[in-house]
Structures are given as C-alpha cells and as structure tokens.
Design a protein around this motif. Structure first.
Motif, mmCIF file in Angstrom:
data_model
loop_
_atom_site.group_PDB
_atom_site.id
_atom_site.type_symbol
_atom_site.label_atom_id
_atom_site.label_comp_id
_atom_site.label_asym_id
_atom_site.label_seq_id
_atom_site.Cartn_x
_atom_site.Cartn_y
_atom_site.Cartn_z
ATOM 1 N N ASN A 1 0.074 49.896 21.145
ATOM 2 C CA ASN A 1 0.281 49.786 22.596
ATOM 3 C C ASN A 1 1.776 50.851 22.727
ATOM 4 O O ASN A 1 2.476 50.971 21.679
ATOM 5 C CB ASN A 1 0.647 48.644 23.443
ATOM 6 N N ARG A 2 2.119 51.225 23.922
ATOM 7 C CA ARG A 2 3.120 52.102 23.945
ATOM 8 C C ARG A 2 4.348 51.842 23.675
ATOM 9 O O ARG A 2 5.315 52.432 23.103
ATOM 10 C CB ARG A 2 3.013 52.809 25.418
ATOM 11 N N VAL A 3 4.684 50.411 24.055
ATOM 12 C CA VAL A 3 5.852 49.876 23.919
ATOM 13 C C VAL A 3 6.481 49.706 22.343
ATOM 14 O O VAL A 3 7.241 50.121 21.838
ATOM 15 C CB VAL A 3 5.971 48.608 24.585
ATOM 16 N N TRP A 4 5.224 49.443 21.516
ATOM 17 C CA TRP A 4 5.423 49.224 20.144
ATOM 18 C C TRP A 4 5.686 50.732 19.265
ATOM 19 O O TRP A 4 6.624 51.009 18.668
ATOM 20 C CB TRP A 4 4.220 48.597 19.428
ATOM 21 N N LEU A 5 4.745 51.693 19.938
ATOM 22 C CA LEU A 5 4.947 52.857 19.284
ATOM 23 C C LEU A 5 6.510 53.638 19.929
ATOM 24 O O LEU A 5 7.050 54.339 18.859
ATOM 25 C CB LEU A 5 3.966 53.907 20.160
ATOM 26 N N SER A 6 6.912 53.129 21.007
ATOM 27 C CA SER A 6 8.382 53.669 21.283
ATOM 28 C C SER A 6 9.235 53.115 20.508
ATOM 29 O O SER A 6 10.292 53.748 20.027
ATOM 30 C CB SER A 6 8.633 53.330 22.990
ATOM 31 N N GLU A 7 9.182 51.724 20.194
ATOM 32 C CA GLU A 7 10.015 50.949 19.407
ATOM 33 C C GLU A 7 10.093 51.847 17.955
ATOM 34 O O GLU A 7 11.269 51.832 17.288
ATOM 35 C CB GLU A 7 9.804 49.543 19.194
ATOM 36 N N GLN A 8 9.002 51.991 17.501
ATOM 37 C CA GLN A 8 8.705 52.497 16.250
ATOM 38 C C GLN A 8 9.379 53.817 16.105
ATOM 39 O O GLN A 8 9.919 54.489 14.718
ATOM 40 C CB GLN A 8 7.201 52.577 15.590
ATOM 41 N N THR A 9 8.871 54.686 16.777
ATOM 42 C CA THR A 9 9.536 56.030 16.828
ATOM 43 C C THR A 9 10.817 56.545 17.644
ATOM 44 O O THR A 9 11.219 57.637 17.247
ATOM 45 C CB THR A 9 8.434 57.057 17.665
ATOM 46 N N GLY A 10 11.367 55.592 18.302
ATOM 47 C CA GLY A 10 12.569 55.708 18.874
ATOM 48 C C GLY A 10 12.440 56.564 20.204
ATOM 49 O O GLY A 10 13.496 57.031 20.797
ATOM 50 N N LEU A 11 11.280 57.040 20.577
ATOM 51 C CA LEU A 11 10.997 57.964 21.993
ATOM 52 C C LEU A 11 11.045 56.885 23.000
ATOM 53 O O LEU A 11 10.797 55.954 22.896
ATOM 54 C CB LEU A 11 9.653 58.329 21.570
ATOM 55 N N ASN A 12 11.648 57.566 24.199
ATOM 56 C CA ASN A 12 11.887 57.096 25.318
ATOM 57 C C ASN A 12 10.341 56.911 25.870
ATOM 58 O O ASN A 12 9.384 57.551 25.521
ATOM 59 C CB ASN A 12 12.735 57.480 26.289
ATOM 60 N N LYS A 13 10.238 55.902 26.924
ATOM 61 C CA LYS A 13 8.928 55.817 27.734
ATOM 62 C C LYS A 13 8.113 57.071 28.093
ATOM 63 O O LYS A 13 7.075 57.200 27.651
ATOM 64 C CB LYS A 13 9.099 54.981 28.885
#
Length: 79
Positions: free
Chosen positions: A33-45
């Motif tokens: 999901n987007r939340v996990w991907l944001s956490e893994q990549t350091g990208l903001n929402k």
C-alpha cells in the motif's frame, strides 16, 4: 500492455525497488500500500502517489484494489 518507452523518475525507481524487495530471496513481494511504500522509500505522500499514478498509467504496476498496488513488469528487465 506496459509502456516500454516510459522513463521512470528517481522517485518511480524507489517505488519499483521497494515493490521488488524479497523477490530474490523467495519472500513475499510485489504488493504494497502507499503508506508502506512511503515508509520504505522516504517519499512523502504526494510524491509517492504521483509515482504510483505514473507507474500505473505506464502499465508497470496495477491497482487491484483500493489502496493496494502490485508490481506487473519492468520492461527493462530481460525475461
């Protein structure tokens, strides 16, 4: 059919890399999901959503359910 001419941005590359985690070790991979991907990549929402939208439009990932993204193909990789 994926767009083989799409040129992923640096942020797109981070998303693809995160989705591919575990592939070589046989661990579950390819869905997130987007939340996990944001956490893994350091990208903001916003940045994560923008990359997910672009990669989905290019056919490299799919959105099989609301909030879930799935790796489909990276046309640069040899089969």
């Amino acid at each position: 059919m994926p767009n083989e001419h799409y040129e992923p941005t640096e942020d797109d590359e981070l998303i693809l890399e995160a989705l591919k985690q575990g592939r070589e070790s046989g661990q579950p991979w390819g869905r997130a999901n987007r939340v996990w991907l944001s956490e893994q990549t350091g990208l903001n929402k916003g940045s994560a959503e923008y990359s997910l939208r672009n990669l989905t439009s290019a056919g490299w990932i799919e959105r099989p359910a609301r909030g879930l993204y799935e790796f489909v193909v990276d046309p640069r990789e040899k089969n």
